[in-house]
Design a protein around this motif. Structure first.
Motif, short mmCIF file in Angstrom:
data_model
loop_
_atom_site.label_atom_id
_atom_site.label_comp_id
_atom_site.label_asym_id
_atom_site.label_seq_id
_atom_site.Cartn_x
_atom_site.Cartn_y
_atom_site.Cartn_z
N VAL A 148 -48.86 -16.68 83.64
CA VAL A 148 -48.99 -18.12 83.07
C VAL A 148 -47.58 -18.57 82.42
CG1 VAL A 148 -49.88 -19.76 81.22
CG2 VAL A 148 -51.64 -18.14 82.75
N ASP A 149 -46.62 -17.67 82.20
CA ASP A 149 -45.46 -18.30 81.94
C ASP A 149 -44.90 -18.97 83.04
OD1 ASP A 149 -43.27 -17.85 80.12
OD2 ASP A 149 -42.95 -15.86 80.03
N SER A 150 -44.07 -20.23 82.47
CA SER A 150 -43.94 -21.20 83.50
C SER A 150 -42.94 -20.49 84.55
CB SER A 150 -43.22 -22.16 82.93
OG SER A 150 -42.32 -22.05 82.16
N GLU A 151 -41.91 -19.65 84.36
CA GLU A 151 -41.27 -19.01 85.40
C GLU A 151 -42.00 -18.25 86.32
OE1 GLU A 151 -40.96 -18.87 82.08
OE2 GLU A 151 -39.20 -20.12 81.82
N HIS A 152 -42.92 -17.45 85.83
CA HIS A 152 -43.65 -16.41 86.47
C HIS A 152 -44.54 -17.34 87.30
CE1 HIS A 152 -41.41 -14.62 83.40
NE2 HIS A 152 -41.26 -13.67 83.98
N LEU A 219 -37.20 -11.18 77.59
CA LEU A 219 -38.58 -10.72 77.80
C LEU A 219 -38.98 -11.12 79.32
CD1 LEU A 219 -40.42 -11.64 74.37
CD2 LEU A 219 -39.62 -9.32 75.05
N GLU A 220 -38.48 -12.21 79.63
CA GLU A 220 -38.92 -12.46 80.90
C GLU A 220 -38.25 -12.14 82.08
OE1 GLU A 220 -40.32 -17.27 79.38
OE2 GLU A 220 -38.66 -17.03 80.89
N LEU A 221 -37.10 -11.77 81.77
CA LEU A 221 -36.44 -10.81 82.94
C LEU A 221 -37.39 -9.67 83.16
CD1 LEU A 221 -32.65 -11.33 82.09
CD2 LEU A 221 -34.02 -11.92 84.32
MG MG Z 1 -41.28 -18.94 79.97
#
Ligand code: MG
Ligand code: NAD
Length: 394
Positions: A148-152, A219-221
């Motif tokens: 649900v993270d926008s990038e993921h 964190l997102e990486l």
């Molecule tokens: Mg994000």
């Protein structure tokens, strides 16, 4: 009728999820099994009433009497405490939103996966702290994780129907936050209010400050590495101030599939809610001619050292992510409380990682949640000490 639970219902992601669920018919369309929140009892009870939830849980036992009172006569059961939140995840639901902030989201998420559920995962910290364990638990139990993270969510959408063996690289974008063009000296002296004023996204306080420090991108990486399984040298972050392109996937034929969307989390949440199909989501439509230009720049690891630290964690893997996240959470607490400066946060995390890296758990692939929690605990202690020293130096 589909059933659902929302963990962290009263937060920013939780509110957006609630909004979409209500627009899709609320209690007429969904059976709400459990809603959880923190100290905002009034709002939690309001949501429980609106969705006719079977159970509402506050994370704080001392808030339970107030929750009981607020729910009197509704038929919604009330419960309180971390254990009650974990148990709420045992109750069967077709779709579960994991939107608690921080490492506290790990336990209910893991429980839902053990039961083979579909988990919409906003809580990126669970992938960062226990990625290998989380993914293995999902696989072993036939559970589904929807990012649900926008990038993921963007990478997930760009990869649909593709052969992952043909993927050369994954690029996630970062707005650059409020300090994108600030000098190192100016960043060093920033206030909490400046750090939490995100230019593009409206989010909870903690993730907003993490965006300013680029700890969020760090964190997102790690999240990208753990969720999609690509090697670290295939994962990049690029600064994109307009926050319109959320991620790009590069294939072996040189093509790049980009995902564009409004800076509104309801797109990614709605995608997960409607999955495997698509459904109408009430977000603003992008007007490309009005935006006119989309720009990209290389992130500066000197002003934003969190990105460099993320690379180290992606290389070390094991439980280094649990240490990284725990140290970041402690450093953030101290920054919010005014005890350490903005750049001290990265220094605290770096010192913590160096301090706990000799521990056998650091590079170990976790077999059980207890190991994750042990590393989390160890790193929090080390980070408290590192932050204490920084505070004395100020
Ligand atoms: Mg994000
Ligand atoms: P938030 O602070 O607005 O809300 C957090 C929710 O978790 C609240 O319901 C709060 O009561 C609950 N909570 C906090 N501490 C808890 C604890 N110890 N135990 C149980 N419940 C607790 O946070 P948010 O911005 O909605 O973010 C939620 C998660 O989603 C985070 O992991 C964040 O990184 C991720 N995320 C958020 C956004 C966004 O736009 N807000 C975007 C991508 C990912």
């Amino acid at each position: 009728m589909r059933s659902l639970s929302i963990f962290g219902a009263t937060g920013s992601i939780g509110e957006s999820t609630f909004d979409l669920v209500m627009r899709k018919g609320g209690p007429e369309a969904f059976r709400t099994v459990a809603l959880t929140g923190g100290r905002n009892i009034r709002r939690l009870a309001e949501m429980a009433r609106a969705l006719k939830a079977e159970l509402a849980v506050t994370a704080h036992e001392d808030c339970l009497p107030a929750l009981r009172e607020a729910l009197a006569g509704t038929g919604t059961e009330a419960a309180g405490g971390a254990q009650a939140i974990a148990e709420a995840a045992d109750r069967p639901a077709d779709w579960t939103m994991s939107a608690i902030v921080g490492a506290a989201g790990l336990v209910p998420g893991m429980r839902a996966l053990k039961h083979g559920r579909t988990l919409a995962l906003a809580n990126k910290e669970s992938l960062v702290t226990a990625g290998q364990l989380l993914m293995r638990t999902a696989e072993e139990n036939g559970a589904t994780i929807l990012p649900v993270d926008s990038e993921h969510s963007a990478v997930f959408q760009a990869l649909a129907g593709e052969d992952t063996a043909c993927v050369e690289r994954v690029i996630i974008t970062a707005s650059g936050g409020p300090f994108r063009d600030w000098s190192l000296e100016r960043i060093r002296a920033c206030t909490v209010a400046e750090a939490q004023a995100h230019p593009n996204w409206s989010m909870g306080q903690r993730i907003s400050i993490d965006s300013a420090s680029m700890f969020n991108k760090a964190l997102e990486l790690i999240e990208t590495r753990e969720f999609f399984g690509f090697e670290p040298d295939r994962i990049e972050a690029v600064v994109h101030p307009q926050s319109i392109v959320h991620a790009l996937v590069g294939f072996c034929d040189g093509g790049l599939m980009a995902h564009l969307g409004p800076a509104d989390m309801r797109h990614a949440i709605g995608f997960a809610l409607n999955w495997p199909g698509r459904g109408e989501v009430p977000v603003a439509r992008i007007d490309l001619a009005q935006i006119a230009s989309l720009t990209f720049q290389k992130p500066d690891e000197e002003r934003f050292p969190a990105l460099r630290l993320a690379r180290n964690v992606m290389a070390a893997r094991g439980l280094s992510g649990a240490a990284f996240n725990a140290a970041k959470e402690i450093a953030l607490d101290h920054f919010i409380a005014g005890r350490i400066g903005f750049l001290d946060m990265a220094a605290v995390v770096e010192e913590t990682l160096a301090g706990v890296s000799a521990d056998p758990l650091f590079g170990k692939v976790p077999d059980a949640l207890e190991e994750v929690l042990a590393m989390d605990h160890l790193a929090r202690k080390a980070a408290e000490e590192a932050a204490g020293l920084r505070q004395q130096k100020r």
